[in-house]
Design a protein around this motif. Structure first.
Motif, short mmCIF file in Angstrom:
data_model
loop_
_atom_site.label_atom_id
_atom_site.label_comp_id
_atom_site.label_asym_id
_atom_site.label_seq_id
_atom_site.Cartn_x
_atom_site.Cartn_y
_atom_site.Cartn_z
N ASP A 175 0.85 -1.18 0.00
CA ASP A 175 0.00 0.00 0.00
C ASP A 175 0.89 1.24 0.00
O ASP A 175 1.49 1.57 1.03
CB ASP A 175 -0.90 -0.01 1.23
CG ASP A 175 -1.81 1.22 1.29
OD1 ASP A 175 -2.57 1.33 2.26
OD2 ASP A 175 -1.75 2.07 0.37
N PRO A 176 1.01 1.94 -1.13
CA PRO A 176 1.92 3.10 -1.17
C PRO A 176 1.51 4.21 -0.21
O PRO A 176 2.36 4.97 0.25
CB PRO A 176 1.84 3.56 -2.64
CG PRO A 176 0.58 2.96 -3.17
CD PRO A 176 0.37 1.68 -2.42
N GLU A 177 0.22 4.32 0.11
CA GLU A 177 -0.19 5.33 1.07
C GLU A 177 0.40 5.05 2.44
O GLU A 177 0.73 5.97 3.19
CB GLU A 177 -1.72 5.37 1.16
CG GLU A 177 -2.41 5.91 -0.08
CD GLU A 177 -2.06 7.36 -0.34
OE1 GLU A 177 -1.62 7.66 -1.46
OE2 GLU A 177 -2.19 8.18 0.59
N HIS A 190 -2.49 -3.64 -10.01
CA HIS A 190 -2.45 -3.40 -8.57
C HIS A 190 -1.09 -2.84 -8.17
O HIS A 190 -0.05 -3.34 -8.58
CB HIS A 190 -2.70 -4.71 -7.82
CG HIS A 190 -2.60 -4.58 -6.33
ND1 HIS A 190 -3.55 -3.92 -5.59
CD2 HIS A 190 -1.64 -4.99 -5.46
CE1 HIS A 190 -3.19 -3.94 -4.31
NE2 HIS A 190 -2.04 -4.58 -4.21
N GLY A 191 -1.12 -1.78 -7.38
CA GLY A 191 0.12 -1.18 -6.92
C GLY A 191 0.65 -0.07 -7.80
O GLY A 191 1.68 0.53 -7.46
N SER A 192 0.01 0.19 -8.95
CA SER A 192 0.49 1.26 -9.83
C SER A 192 0.44 2.59 -9.10
O SER A 192 -0.54 2.93 -8.43
CB SER A 192 -0.37 1.33 -11.09
OG SER A 192 -0.05 2.48 -11.86
N TRP A 193 1.50 3.41 -9.25
CA TRP A 193 1.52 4.70 -8.57
C TRP A 193 0.51 5.66 -9.18
O TRP A 193 0.16 6.68 -8.57
CB TRP A 193 2.92 5.30 -8.55
CG TRP A 193 3.54 5.60 -9.87
CD1 TRP A 193 4.35 4.80 -10.59
CD2 TRP A 193 3.42 6.83 -10.63
NE1 TRP A 193 4.76 5.43 -11.75
CE2 TRP A 193 4.20 6.68 -11.80
CE3 TRP A 193 2.73 8.02 -10.43
CZ2 TRP A 193 4.30 7.67 -12.77
CZ3 TRP A 193 2.84 9.02 -11.40
CH2 TRP A 193 3.62 8.83 -12.55
N TYR A 194 -0.03 5.35 -10.37
CA TYR A 194 -1.10 6.16 -10.95
C TYR A 194 -2.35 6.16 -10.07
O TYR A 194 -3.20 7.04 -10.16
CB TYR A 194 -1.47 5.64 -12.34
CG TYR A 194 -0.75 6.31 -13.48
CD1 TYR A 194 -1.35 7.31 -14.23
CD2 TYR A 194 0.54 5.93 -13.84
CE1 TYR A 194 -0.70 7.92 -15.29
CE2 TYR A 194 1.21 6.54 -14.89
CZ TYR A 194 0.58 7.53 -15.61
OH TYR A 194 1.24 8.14 -16.65
N LEU A 195 -2.48 5.13 -9.20
CA LEU A 195 -3.63 5.03 -8.33
C LEU A 195 -3.52 5.95 -7.11
O LEU A 195 -4.48 6.09 -6.35
CB LEU A 195 -3.81 3.58 -7.86
CG LEU A 195 -4.13 2.57 -8.97
CD1 LEU A 195 -4.06 1.15 -8.42
CD2 LEU A 195 -5.50 2.85 -9.57
#
Length: 728
Positions: free
Chosen positions: A301-303, A564-569
Motif C-alpha cells: 500500500d503506497p499510502e 495493482h500497486g500502480s503509482w497512478y492510483l
C-alpha cells in the motif's frame, strides 16, 4: 557508496558504486550495520536470473501474460524495448537490515541521528551501505539487543504475520512444513504463543535445529514419524493449523497439510509453494485456506509505505511497523533466539562471492548476514527548499535565444520506464548530442541509467544539474507531483526544459511555472505532448488539407485498468488518472483544430471510472474525448475521427489512417511500428535547443492544454461547463 545488484538478463552479480541516496521528508537515512540474506526469496531470485530466457518465462507466467498484453496494446518493438530495458538493468537485493540513523528527514520526530533502527522493504532495506527508509518501514531497536539480531526484523515480521493468520490458541497443535529461515522462526513464535509444534523438512540438520528451538517433534515428510507424532499429540484428530513455509514445485506440502489437519482446521500459506489443492481432501474437512501477505497490513500500500499514513490501531492492530517492533521486543526479551540460525557472517566486500557460494551449494546456511565496515558519517548536501511564488497569471517574457555551443548537452531528472523505453533510446548515440547527467531519487536507478545509456555522470542531487552552466537542456521525467516544481526551478536556472506530461497537477503549480517564466524571462519550455508529432497523423492531416468551416473531433481512448500497486492510483499525491494523461488527447485535438479550447464540460460514470469530456473551440468546433477504463483489453487503445467540410479523417491506434473526401486515401496496413511521435518530437526539441530557434509548441498552447485538463476536474465537481479564461 556500494550496493549489491544483479542483472536479471545475464544473471551477473556485482558490488556496484552508486550515488548516495538523498534524505527525503518523512523518512531517515540509515547507514547499514548488518543486513540479512533471505536464503529463500533472494536465492530464488538469483537462481531465476541465471536461467535462459525460456526458463525465466516458464518461472514467471504472470509476467509473460503482461508482456503479451503490452504487445497487443503498444506493439512488438515498443514492448521489446521496454522488456529488454527492464531485464538488462541492475536490480537490488535485500530487504532486512539493522543500522544507525545518519540523517533525519523533515516530519520525523520518533528517532534521532545516532539511533539504532531495524528496517524493512525490498526498495528501502537493501544490501547497501546507505538506505533511505520511510517512517512506516523502520522501528527503533530496544536497548541491549544486538544489531546482528535486529537485522532479522523483516524476516521475523513475515513469520509473525503468518502466525497471526493462523490464530493459534493456548494448547493448539500446529504443523510447520518447511524448516528454512521462515519456518524456524514460525516454530519459535508458535511455541512462544503456547502451541505445540511438529516440524517437517527433508533436511535432518534443520529438523534437529527446530527441535532445539522448541518443536516437539520433527521429521522427513515421507516418514511415519511425523504422522505418528501428530496422532499422539492430537489424539488422532489432526493438527489445528498447518503453516506452509516451503518452496519449490512439489505439491506434497499441500497434500500433507490436508492429510494431517483436523476437521475445519486452518492452512496458512507463508512461502511460495505449489498450491494445487486436492479438492476432495480439502472439501471433506472443510479446511480454511489462508494467505499471509508478507510482513503485515500496509504491505504493497503506497499510502502506508511511502506516504507514511498509518492505519488506526483500533481497526488494524498489527501493521507492518507494529509487527516489526513486536518482533524486536520478543528478541530483546529472549522469547525468540536467532543466534542459532546464523550460519555465516560475511564482510560486505565479499557479497558477490557469498551469493555464488550459496547458489552453488558450497555454503550450506539457514541465515547469512553481511557485516558492513564502520564509516564516518558523510555530510550530504540537502536540496534547498524554495517557496512557490504567489499565484500570478501574466504573459511570459521571451528569453534571448542562446544556441548550444557544440554538442547539445542534456540532463535527465528521472529515469523510469517511460524515459528508458520511449525517450532515451532515441537519444543514445545520436550525433551532436551528449547525455551529460542523470539524476534520480534512488542511487541504483541513476547507476543503471548511466550504465545503459552512457550518461557521463549519475547523481541523486538536482543542484548538480541546475548549477552546471554546460547543461543546455533538462528533461523532467519524474512522477507527476514533482513536474511543476522541478520545471519551475529549471526555468529559473536558465535551462531549456522538456517536461513529461502533465505540466502541473493544479492551478497553483501552473501559476508557479508561469511566475518563473515571468521572473526569469526564460520561456524555453516543451511538454511531452508527442502525438501531434506522430508521422502517420501528420500525413493524414496533410492529406485532409485546410478546412474552412467548424469541425468535430471524436477521440475514444480505451485506457484499460491499472495493475495493482500502480503509482497512478495514488490520486491524493499524483492527481487523477485523467489529469496525468488527458493532456495528450486535448493537445492532439487542439493541434488538429489549430486552436485552443474555450470551455470544458465533463461527465463521469458512477465511481468516476469512465469520462466524457466535451471541449468547445473558437468558430464552433468541438472535440469529444471518451476516456474509458472498462473496455476490453483486445480493443485498440486510441481511435480518432475528424469531420469537417464534407471530409473525414480516421486514425486507428497509430497503425492505420484514412481520409475520405473527393478521393479516398488509406495508409499502409502493415506499418513497421506504432509510432506515437516521440522521435519526431525530440528531433524538433533538439533543433530548437541547438539553434536557439522557436520551441516546437508555443508556450500559450502548452498552458491552454494544461488549464483545460485541470478544468475537467472542476467541471466534474460542479456538474457544469467551465469557461477558460485567457492565458495571455
Amino acid at each position: 557508496m556500494k550496493q549489491v545488484v544483479q542483472n536479471y538478463k545475464s544473471g551477473e552479480l556485482a558490488l556496484l558504486d552508486v550515488p548516495v541516496p538523498r534524505c527525503k521528508p518523512d523518512g531517515v537515512l540509515v547507514r547499514s550495520g548488518y543486513s540479512l540474506i533471505s536464503t529463500g526469496t533472494e536465492l530464488m531470485k538469483v537462481s531465476e536470473a541465471g536461467m535462459s530466457m525460456l526458463g525465466k518465462a516458464r518461472s514467471r507466467p504472470d509476467q509473460v501474460a503482461k508482456v503479451m498484453q503490452s504487445v497487443a496494446t503498444n506493439g512488438l518493438p515498443a514492448t521489446y524495448r521496454k522488456v529488454m530495458g527492464k531485464l538488462d538493468s541492475y536490480t537490488p537485493l535485500g530487504y532486512s537490515l539493522c543500522g544507525v540513523v545518519e540523517e533525519v528527514g523533515a516530519g520525523i520526530e520518533d528517532v534521532a541521528v545516532g539511533d539504532l533502527v531495524a528496517c524493512a522493504g525490498n526498495e528501502h532495506a537493501l544490501h547497501a551501505e546507505l538506505n533511505w527508509v520511510p517512517k512506516n518501514l523502520y522501528a527503533r531497536v530496544p536497548d541491549g539487543l544486538a544489531p546482528r539480531h535486529a537485522a532479522f526484523g523483516t524476516v521475523g515480521s513475515i513469520a509473525m504475520q503468518g502466525v497471526r493468520q493462523g490464530e493459534p490458541q493456548l494448547g493448539d497443535v500446529a504443523l510447520v512444513i518447511g524448516l528454512g529461515l521462515i519456518g524456524q522462526l514460525v516454530v519459535q513464535l508458535l511455541t512462544a504463543s503456547g502451541a505445540t509444534v511438529v516440524g517437517v523438512d527433508p533436511d535432518p540438520a534443520r529438523c534437529e535445529l527446530a527441535e532445539r528451538l522448541g518443536a516437539a517433534a520433527c521429521g522427513d515428510p515421507a516418514s511415519a514419524a511425523v504422522v505418528n507424532a501428530v496422532a499422539e499429540l492430537t489424539g488422532g484428530h489432526g493438527v489445528d493449523q498447518v503453516y506452509l513455509a516451503a518452496g519449490g514445485g512439489s505439491n506434497q506440502p499441500v497434500e500433507l497439510a490436508a492429510e494431517l489437519s483436523r476437521d475445519r482446521g486452518r492452512v496458512v500459506d507463508i512461502g511460495k509453494c505449489r498450491l494445487d489443492l486436492p479438492w476432495n481432501a480439502y472439501y471433506e474437512k472443510e479446511l480454511d485456506v489462508r494467505f499471509s501477505r508478507s510482513y503485515g497490513p500496509g504491505r504493497y500500500d503506497p499510502e502506508y509505505e511511502l506516504a507514511g499514513r498509518d492505519y488506526p490501531i483500533g481497526y488494524v492492530r498489527w501493521t507492518e511497523r507494529r509487527n516489526l517492533a513486536c518482533f524486536l521486543d520478543l528478541l530483546a526479551r529472549d522469547r525468540i533466539d536467532v543466534e542459532p540460525l546464523i550460519s555465516h557472517v560475511a564482510d560486505f566486500d565479499d557479497a558477490v562471492e557469498t551469493y555464488r557460494s550459496l547458489k552453488d551449494g558450497d555454503l550450506k546456511a539457514v541465515a547469512v548476514l553481511f557485516r558492513y565496515p564502520d564509516h564516518a558519517p558523510q555530510e550530504e548536501p540537502t536540496a534547498p527548499e524554495l517557496a512557490v511564488p504567489a499565484v500570478r497569471r501574466s504573459a511570459a517574457a521571451s528569453a534571448p535565444a542562446r544556441p548550444a555551443k557544440g554538442r547539445v548537452r542534456l540532463a535527465f531528472v528521472g529515469a523510469g520506464n517511460y524515459a528508458t523505453s520511449m525517450l532515451l533510446p532515441h537519444l543514445t548515440g545520436r550525433d551532436g548530442v551528449e547525455l551529460a547527467k542523470v539524476v534520480t531519487t534512488t542511487a541504483l536507478s541513476a547507476a543503471n541509467a548511466k550504465q545503459k545509456f552512457g550518461f557521463a555522470e549519475a547523481s541523486c542531487e538536482l543542484d548538480s544539474v541546475l548549477e552546471d552552466p554546460s547543461v543546455d537542456a533538462v528533461f523532467v521525467v519524474t512522477r507527476h507531483s514533482s513536474h511543476a516544481e522541478l520545471t519551475r526551478r529549471a526555468l529559473l536556472a536558465g535551462k531549456t526544459v522538456f517536461v513529461e506530461k502533465p505540466l502541473a497537477l493544479d492551478q497553483d503549480g501552473l501559476a508557479g511555472v508561469l511566475a518563473a517564466v515571468e521572473e526569469s524571462g526564460n520561456d524555453r519550455l516543451q511538454v511531452g505532448f508527442n502525438r501531434r508529432f506522430a508521422p502517420l497523423l501528420r500525413e493524414a492531416g496533410a492529406r485532409f488539407g485546410p478546412r474552412t468551416g467548424p469541425a468535430n473531433v471524436r477521440y475514444l481512448v480505451n485506457a484499460g485498468r491499472l495493475g495493482h500497486g500502480s503509482w497512478y492510483l495514488q490520486q491524493a499525491t499524483e492527481g487523477s488518472r485523467f489529469v496525468g494523461e488527458g493532456g495528450h488527447f486535448i493537445d492532439t485535438a487542439s493541434w488538429l483544430l489549430a486552436a485552443d479550447p474555450v470551455s470544458v464540460y465533463a461527465l463521469a460514470t458512477p465511481g468516476g471510472e469512465d469520462l466524457q469530456v466535451v471541449l468547445r473551440y473558437p468558430g464552433g468546433s468541438t472535440a469529444t474525448i471518451s476516456y474509458v477504463t472498462t473496455g476490453p483489453s483486445g480493443f485498440p487503445k486510441e481511435t480518432l475521427d475528424l469531420v469537417a467540410d464534407g471530409r473525414a479523417l480516421r486514425l486507428d491506434d497509430f497503425v492505420r489512417a484514412s481520409v475520405y473526401g473527393r478521393k479516398r486515401w488509406v495508409s499502409s496496413r502493415l506499418p513497421k511500428a506504432r509510432d506515437k511521435g516521440q522521435r519526431a518530437e525530440l528531433d524538433a526539441f533538439l533543433e530548437a535547443v541547438r539553434t536557439g530557434g522557436p520551441m516546437p509548441v508555443p508556450l500559450e498552447s502548452l498552458v491552454a492544454t494544461t488549464a483545460a485538463t485541470l478544468a475537467v476536474q472542476s467541471s466534474l465537481a460542479s456538474g457544469a461547463p467551465v469557461t477558460l479564461a485567457a492565458t495571455r
